[in-house]
Design a protein around this motif. Structure first.
Motif, mmCIF file in Angstrom:
data_model
loop_
_atom_site.group_PDB
_atom_site.id
_atom_site.type_symbol
_atom_site.label_atom_id
_atom_site.label_comp_id
_atom_site.label_asym_id
_atom_site.label_seq_id
_atom_site.Cartn_x
_atom_site.Cartn_y
_atom_site.Cartn_z
ATOM 1 N N ALA A 120 0.856 -1.197 0.000
ATOM 2 C CA ALA A 120 0.000 0.000 0.000
ATOM 3 C C ALA A 120 0.887 1.240 0.000
ATOM 4 O O ALA A 120 1.300 1.725 1.054
ATOM 5 N N VAL A 121 1.195 1.730 -1.158
ATOM 6 C CA VAL A 121 2.032 2.918 -1.283
ATOM 7 C C VAL A 121 1.169 4.082 -1.747
ATOM 8 O O VAL A 121 0.110 3.891 -2.348
ATOM 9 N N ARG A 122 1.649 5.262 -1.472
ATOM 10 C CA ARG A 122 0.896 6.436 -1.893
ATOM 11 C C ARG A 122 0.947 6.573 -3.417
ATOM 12 O O ARG A 122 1.807 5.998 -4.090
ATOM 13 N N ASP A 123 0.006 7.331 -3.935
ATOM 14 C CA ASP A 123 -0.144 7.449 -5.381
ATOM 15 C C ASP A 123 1.123 7.945 -6.071
ATOM 16 O O ASP A 123 1.459 7.492 -7.165
ATOM 17 N N ALA A 124 1.842 8.848 -5.439
ATOM 18 C CA ALA A 124 3.050 9.400 -6.061
ATOM 19 C C ALA A 124 4.110 8.330 -6.263
ATOM 20 O O ALA A 124 4.829 8.313 -7.274
ATOM 21 N N VAL A 125 4.210 7.392 -5.310
ATOM 22 C CA VAL A 125 5.181 6.306 -5.433
ATOM 23 C C VAL A 125 4.734 5.324 -6.519
ATOM 24 O O VAL A 125 5.536 4.839 -7.311
ATOM 25 N N ARG A 126 3.429 5.047 -6.563
ATOM 26 C CA ARG A 126 2.934 4.155 -7.608
ATOM 27 C C ARG A 126 3.152 4.782 -8.991
ATOM 28 O O ARG A 126 3.409 4.073 -9.967
ATOM 29 N N ASP A 127 3.067 6.120 -9.077
ATOM 30 C CA ASP A 127 3.353 6.788 -10.352
ATOM 31 C C ASP A 127 4.798 6.542 -10.776
ATOM 32 O O ASP A 127 5.079 6.334 -11.965
ATOM 33 N N VAL A 128 5.722 6.574 -9.814
ATOM 34 C CA VAL A 128 7.129 6.292 -10.125
ATOM 35 C C VAL A 128 7.264 4.895 -10.719
ATOM 36 O O VAL A 128 7.916 4.686 -11.753
ATOM 37 N N VAL A 129 6.623 3.915 -10.061
ATOM 38 C CA VAL A 129 6.690 2.526 -10.525
ATOM 39 C C VAL A 129 6.137 2.423 -11.945
ATOM 40 O O VAL A 129 6.741 1.795 -12.823
ATOM 41 N N ASP A 130 5.012 3.054 -12.193
ATOM 42 C CA ASP A 130 4.369 2.936 -13.504
ATOM 43 C C ASP A 130 5.163 3.658 -14.592
ATOM 44 O O ASP A 130 5.256 3.179 -15.729
ATOM 45 N N VAL A 131 5.727 4.819 -14.268
ATOM 46 C CA VAL A 131 6.517 5.552 -15.255
ATOM 47 C C VAL A 131 7.759 4.750 -15.638
ATOM 48 O O VAL A 131 8.096 4.618 -16.820
ATOM 49 N N VAL A 132 8.439 4.182 -14.644
ATOM 50 C CA VAL A 132 9.617 3.376 -14.941
ATOM 51 C C VAL A 132 9.216 2.111 -15.699
ATOM 52 O O VAL A 132 9.932 1.652 -16.595
ATOM 53 N N ALA A 133 8.046 1.571 -15.373
ATOM 54 C CA ALA A 133 7.574 0.366 -16.067
ATOM 55 C C ALA A 133 7.411 0.607 -17.563
ATOM 56 O O ALA A 133 7.720 -0.269 -18.369
ATOM 57 N N VAL A 134 6.943 1.783 -17.963
ATOM 58 C CA VAL A 134 6.765 2.040 -19.398
ATOM 59 C C VAL A 134 8.022 2.596 -20.050
ATOM 60 O O VAL A 134 8.179 2.509 -21.272
ATOM 61 N N GLY A 135 8.936 3.166 -19.230
ATOM 62 C CA GLY A 135 10.082 3.849 -19.826
ATOM 63 C C GLY A 135 11.425 3.199 -19.634
ATOM 64 O O GLY A 135 12.409 3.661 -20.208
ATOM 65 N N GLU A 136 11.499 2.122 -18.835
ATOM 66 C CA GLU A 136 12.826 1.572 -18.534
ATOM 67 C C GLU A 136 13.503 0.965 -19.757
ATOM 68 O O GLU A 136 12.807 0.419 -20.630
ATOM 69 N N PRO A 137 14.830 1.046 -19.826
ATOM 70 C CA PRO A 137 15.690 1.810 -18.928
ATOM 71 C C PRO A 137 15.598 3.292 -19.264
ATOM 72 O O PRO A 137 15.560 3.665 -20.437
ATOM 73 N N MET A 138 15.532 4.132 -18.240
ATOM 74 C CA MET A 138 15.404 5.556 -18.502
ATOM 75 C C MET A 138 16.395 6.348 -17.667
ATOM 76 O O MET A 138 16.818 5.916 -16.582
ATOM 77 N N GLN A 139 16.787 7.477 -18.192
ATOM 78 C CA GLN A 139 17.718 8.337 -17.491
ATOM 79 C C GLN A 139 17.068 8.908 -16.238
ATOM 80 O O GLN A 139 15.888 9.266 -16.237
ATOM 81 N N GLY A 140 17.865 9.000 -15.168
ATOM 82 C CA GLY A 140 17.338 9.559 -13.932
ATOM 83 C C GLY A 140 16.842 10.976 -14.115
ATOM 84 O O GLY A 140 15.816 11.371 -13.547
ATOM 85 N N SER A 141 17.548 11.760 -14.930
ATOM 86 C CA SER A 141 17.134 13.142 -15.166
ATOM 87 C C SER A 141 15.785 13.192 -15.855
ATOM 88 O O SER A 141 14.970 14.095 -15.601
ATOM 89 N N CYS A 142 15.523 12.233 -16.732
ATOM 90 C CA CYS A 142 14.227 12.155 -17.411
ATOM 91 C C CYS A 142 13.131 11.810 -16.407
ATOM 92 O O CYS A 142 12.055 12.409 -16.426
ATOM 93 N N LEU A 143 13.392 10.865 -15.525
ATOM 94 C CA LEU A 143 12.403 10.483 -14.519
ATOM 95 C C LEU A 143 12.062 11.654 -13.616
ATOM 96 O O LEU A 143 10.892 11.855 -13.254
ATOM 97 N N GLN A 144 13.057 12.457 -13.282
ATOM 98 C CA GLN A 144 12.824 13.598 -12.397
ATOM 99 C C GLN A 144 11.911 14.649 -13.029
ATOM 100 O O GLN A 144 11.254 15.404 -12.325
ATOM 101 N N ARG A 145 11.868 14.677 -14.357
ATOM 102 C CA ARG A 145 10.990 15.634 -15.022
ATOM 103 C C ARG A 145 9.522 15.216 -14.960
ATOM 104 O O ARG A 145 8.636 16.029 -15.183
#
Length: 877
Positions: A243-268
């Motif tokens: 049970a994670v907050r929505d913002a953390v689940r967004d991180v998981v989902d963004v990396v799931a569609v974009g991996e491997p991705m640059q950290g700077s890109c994820l921060q945007r």
């Protein structure tokens, strides 16, 4: 499937664990690892082993749902203890656990100790501190544990052992055991990638694929028709993500569609504190500035459970965030695909840039999608910059007719980038030559264009002509065609083709030093054109041949191995061809087992995947390398496999590939030799040499004549002597000395030549020369030297894996002083052939065969044909 699954890959850990627990000084062990790596199973096996040797075992499992209940984990021993103080309860529980057991022979196991309630954690602590039991504890990596548990290993009371995921090899062994058959490469690669060494995830994947009917066995191998993920796997992953907050689940989902991705890109795209929380929970991991999912299956599950609209939106966010970066080809292709599958409006420039990047990575399926998307978006005109790359991509996918249709739609061939190598003429010529299998039409297209071409356009067209001449087995004409070409003014793609063609031409002519020089120059330009990077494969093939044919075998193997390493991060099609090139070098070195493994990569590593098998590198490699595989199989003793492979090669003969004709003829020779049809084998080797001679393929002619000598042909000395005068290749001189020694029946010369071949790296030729030396010594009555030479021949042949099928090595094993013809016929008698069958094989009359059988029997001291056959079979083992 078996239940329970076998314990594979944990023998070392299990042995270490049971030994540690049985040691008097050990209070216990804590196993730490990720969910599903096999901690619980290992504990179960260790506990079972100790129970079998007389230990008393008490086992408990902590759960998240019962964590709020005091002593929930030890509930079965806490009955009738109501009303006591916590300290008294703890003491009573410790006593209850030890009832009927000696403390030094009591094992208490606690699975998922990080989920213990506080009071249960204190019970565990007292068991250890009081020496009431030996304990075996598991805890999940990265999860907080009660203080009473954590201090047990922090204070050194328990030995801490980290359990790593299974290795890829052990995972594949486990997968094969559970499936009952080997998975095909695509099935294995996907399951191994998803499981990433996690036995629990692997089990969920396999069971779902099996029960849903997505597994099928074809030709003894299991294929996986992928369709979704197991519901139970989704539950496991969701439970692990928690049970994670929505913002953390967004991180998981963004990396799931974009991996491997640059950290700077994820921060945007997402919040920084959410990234840090996801990393702390091991939901994502970072290597340098590149972010990945914490486990591959997390991404698989999230991509399958997110709604399609959410996925489209997330892909668009990632694609936009990548805009300001400076990604390499892989990231450029990835960005184009994300854009294509997002909710963003089509962008022609993004699609074209990504398509070119995908092509440079040999991902022609993706390149085709992106070029087609650009075409559909209205950005593809009718000129060279637009539709020609699309036609070229279709050609590289072996879709010749579709490529031709696209080329027909181009309004003008020279309205854009007239100096570019990839234009309507060159792509059409290539498509006709390879995919459409029409060499004559291909030549006509280039002839027509050369009639009016000038300047750099003409130089580029000469590169196409050079490759046509190369395939047509005209090496001198290749060098003549390229003599006046200005490489400095050429397109880098064309320059690569021209230099590679010259490299092979010099190799064919026995000029290995010139071949190396051209290869060095070619390597300088091969990477300058993204679309031509795959040409490095052909350069490696040509240089490997040039070195091996010259007798520089160790260098040839080095080139092939370096090329294979360079292809490891490219698609399977490139790796398949690189494996085959290495197989060619290993065959030249006489490492038959390794050669067969590498040369079968087109079957085991690529052709089960339609996308891979249809790609240009693989589709055009099959005919070139199949005859080599037939040779390797024949010389290894697999006559049936060699015959089937050679038949398949002939059935798939490509009309453009004239230059490898002698390779097919040599395969015929070795297949005949493996069947002890020696006369037929020598004739095939001679035909191969004659073909090579007629096409100025000096290096191939030398190799073919050497083969004839290995097969006992005594008439090659004069021609090999001539060839040794026109080339400095080491093989030429050694082969000439070999032929001369065999013709003169010179045992000392044959022994020296055997040593020279071994130093050169041609182990099988060394074995054959030693075999001939043994026979020559026997004929001259030098029995001791004959036995020594025969032993050397057998040792070298066995080292290479080819002693059983070499006629020369087989002859050395026969102590009877047969003539060559008597030996050949005696071997055929041993195979069970009738005199009439033998007559047909060796092209003699039946009466002549009967005479040879009689003479051979007399020399062997037997009077019956069956006895002769038995004697020969016994001598050959």
């Amino acid at each position: 499937m078996l239940d329970p699954w076998p314990l594979i890959g944990r023998d070392g850990e299990l042995s270490e664990l049971t030994v540690s627990l049985a040691t008097a000084a050990c209070r216990g062990v804590v196993l730490v690892g990720g969910a599903g790596v096999g901690k619980s199973r290992l504990v179960c096996e260790a506990a079972g082993s100790l129970a079998g040797s007389g230990w008393v075992v008490r086992s408990v499992t902590a759960t998240a749902s019962a964590r709020a209940i005091p002593l929930s984990a030890f509930g079965r021993w806490a009955e009738d203890m109501d009303g006591a103080s916590p300290l008294v309860l703890v003491r009573r529980l410790v006593a209850a656990l030890g009832e009927g057991a000696e403390p030094e022979r009591l094992l208490v196991t606690v699975d998922d100790a990080h989920l213990l309630d506080d009071l249960s954690a204190v019970v565990l602590q007292h068991l250890v501190l009081g020496g009431a039991a030996t304990v075996l504890v598991t805890t999940r990596q990265g999860e907080p544990a009660p203080d009473a548990v954590r201090m047990l290993w922090k204070d050194g009371l328990l030995h801490r052992r980290e359990l790593r995921p299974l290795s890829a090899g052990h995972t594949e062994d486990l997968l094969t055991a559970m499936l009952g058959s080997s998975p095909d490469p695509a099935c294995s690669a996907r399951m191994l990638r998803l499981a990433a060494g996690n036995a629990l995830f692997l089990r969920q994947i396999v069971e779902f694929a099996s029960t849903s009917g997505h597994l099928e066995t074809v030709d003894g191998m299991v294929r996986w028709q992928v369709d979704g993920v197991a519901p139970s796997l989704v539950e496991l992953v969701e439970a692990q993500i928690g049970a994670v907050r929505d913002a953390v689940r967004d991180v998981v989902d963004v990396v799931a569609v974009g991996e491997p991705m640059q950290g700077s890109c994820l921060q945007r795209v997402v919040e920084q504190d959410a990234i840090e929380e996801a990393e702390a929970r091991a939901l994502i991991r970072t290597e340098g500035d590149v972010v990945y999912m914490g486990h591959p299956v997390f991404g698989e599950v999230r991509r399958n459970t997110c709604g399609p609209w959410r996925l489209r939106r997330l892909r668009g966010q990632v694609a936009l965030a990548m805009r300001d970066g400076a990604p390499g080809a892989a990231q450029a292709a990835r960005r184009g695909l994300l854009w294509l599958e997002s909710d963003l409006p089509p962008d022609v420039h993004v699609f074209l840039s990504a398509a070119r990047a995908a092509g440079s990575l040999l991902d022609f399926g993706l390149a085709h999608r992106l070029f087609s998307a650009a075409d559909g978006a209205g950005g593809m005109g009718s000129g060279v910059r637009s539709r020609v790359p699309l036609a070229y991509t279709l050609f590289m996918m072996s879709r010749g007719e579709s490529a031709d249709e696209v080329l027909d739609s181009v309004v003008a061939a020279d309205d854009d980038e007239p100096d570019a190598y990839l234009n309507v003429v060159t792509v059409r010529a290539a498509n006709l030559l390879w995919t459409m299998r029409s060499p004559a039409q291909s030549w006509q297209v280039v002839d027509d264009a050369l009639a009016t071409a000038q300047g750099s356009r003409r130089h580029n067209l000469m590169a196409s002509r050079a490759i046509q001449l190369t395939l047509a087995a005209r090496p001198r004409d290749v060098l003549s065609a390229m003599a006046d070409v200005d490489y400095g003014g050429m397109d880098s793609f064309a320059a690569t083709i021209g230099l590679a063609a010259e490299c092979l031409a010099h190799g064919e002519l026995g000029r290995s030093e010139d071949a190396v020089a051209r290869a060095v120059e070619c390597r300088r330009v091969v990477g300058l054109n993204d679309q031509g990077r795959f040409l490095g494969l052909h350069l490696a093939e040509f240089l490997t041949f040039a070195l091996a044919a010259a007798g520089r075998i160790a260098e040839a193997v080095d080139v092939a191995e370096e090329n294979l390493r360079a292809q490891q991060h490219l698609p399977a099609s490139a790796r398949v061809v690189a494996e085959e090139i290495l197989g060619m070098a290993l065959l030249a070195a006489g490492d038959l087992d390794a050669a067969v493994r590498r040369l079968t990569s087109h079957a085991d590593g690529g052709l089960h995947d339609p996308a891979t098998s249809a790609s240009f590198p693989v589709a055009t490699s099959v005919y070139r390398f199949r005859p080599l595989l037939a040779q390797a199989l024949a010389r290894s003793g697999d006559v049936a496999g060699a015959e089937a492979t050679l038949a398949a090669a002939k059935a798939d003969r490509h009309p453009a590939y004239v230059y490898v004709t002698s390779v097919e003829l040599l395969a015929e020779a070795w297949v005949a030799a493996a069947g002890q049809r020696i006369t037929e084998a020598r004739r095939a080797a001679r035909r191969a040499a004659e073909f090579a001679r007629g096409h100025d393929q000096i290096a191939r002619e030398i190799w073919c004549l050497q083969t004839a000598v290995q097969l006992g042909d005594t008439g090659c000395a004069a021609r090999l002597g001539e060839l040794a005068e026109v080339t400095t290749a080491p093989r030429a001189a050694v082969a000439a000395r070999y032929a001369a020694a065999l013709a003169a029946d010179d045992p000392a010369g044959l022994e020296r030549v055997s040593g020279e071949f071994e130093m050169m790296g041609d182990v099988l030729a060394a074995a054959d020369a030693a075999g001939h030396a043994a026979v020559s010594c026997r004929r001259s009555g030098r029995t001791g030297r004959s036995l020594t030479a025969a032993a050397r021949a057998n040792r070298l042949g066995a080292t290479a894996g080819g002693a059983a099928t070499s006629p020369a090595v087989a002859a050395a094993a026969l102590a009877v002083p047969f003539t060559n013809r008597e030996r050949e016929i005696a071997l055929l008698v041993a195979q069970g052939l009738s005199n009439r069958d033998i007559a047909e094989v060796v092209s003699l009359s039946v009466r002549t065969v009967e005479s040879h059988v009689y003479n051979a029997s007399s020399k062997a001291g037997v009077t019956e044909r069956a006895a002769l056959a038995e004697l020969v079979r016994a001598a050959l083992g």
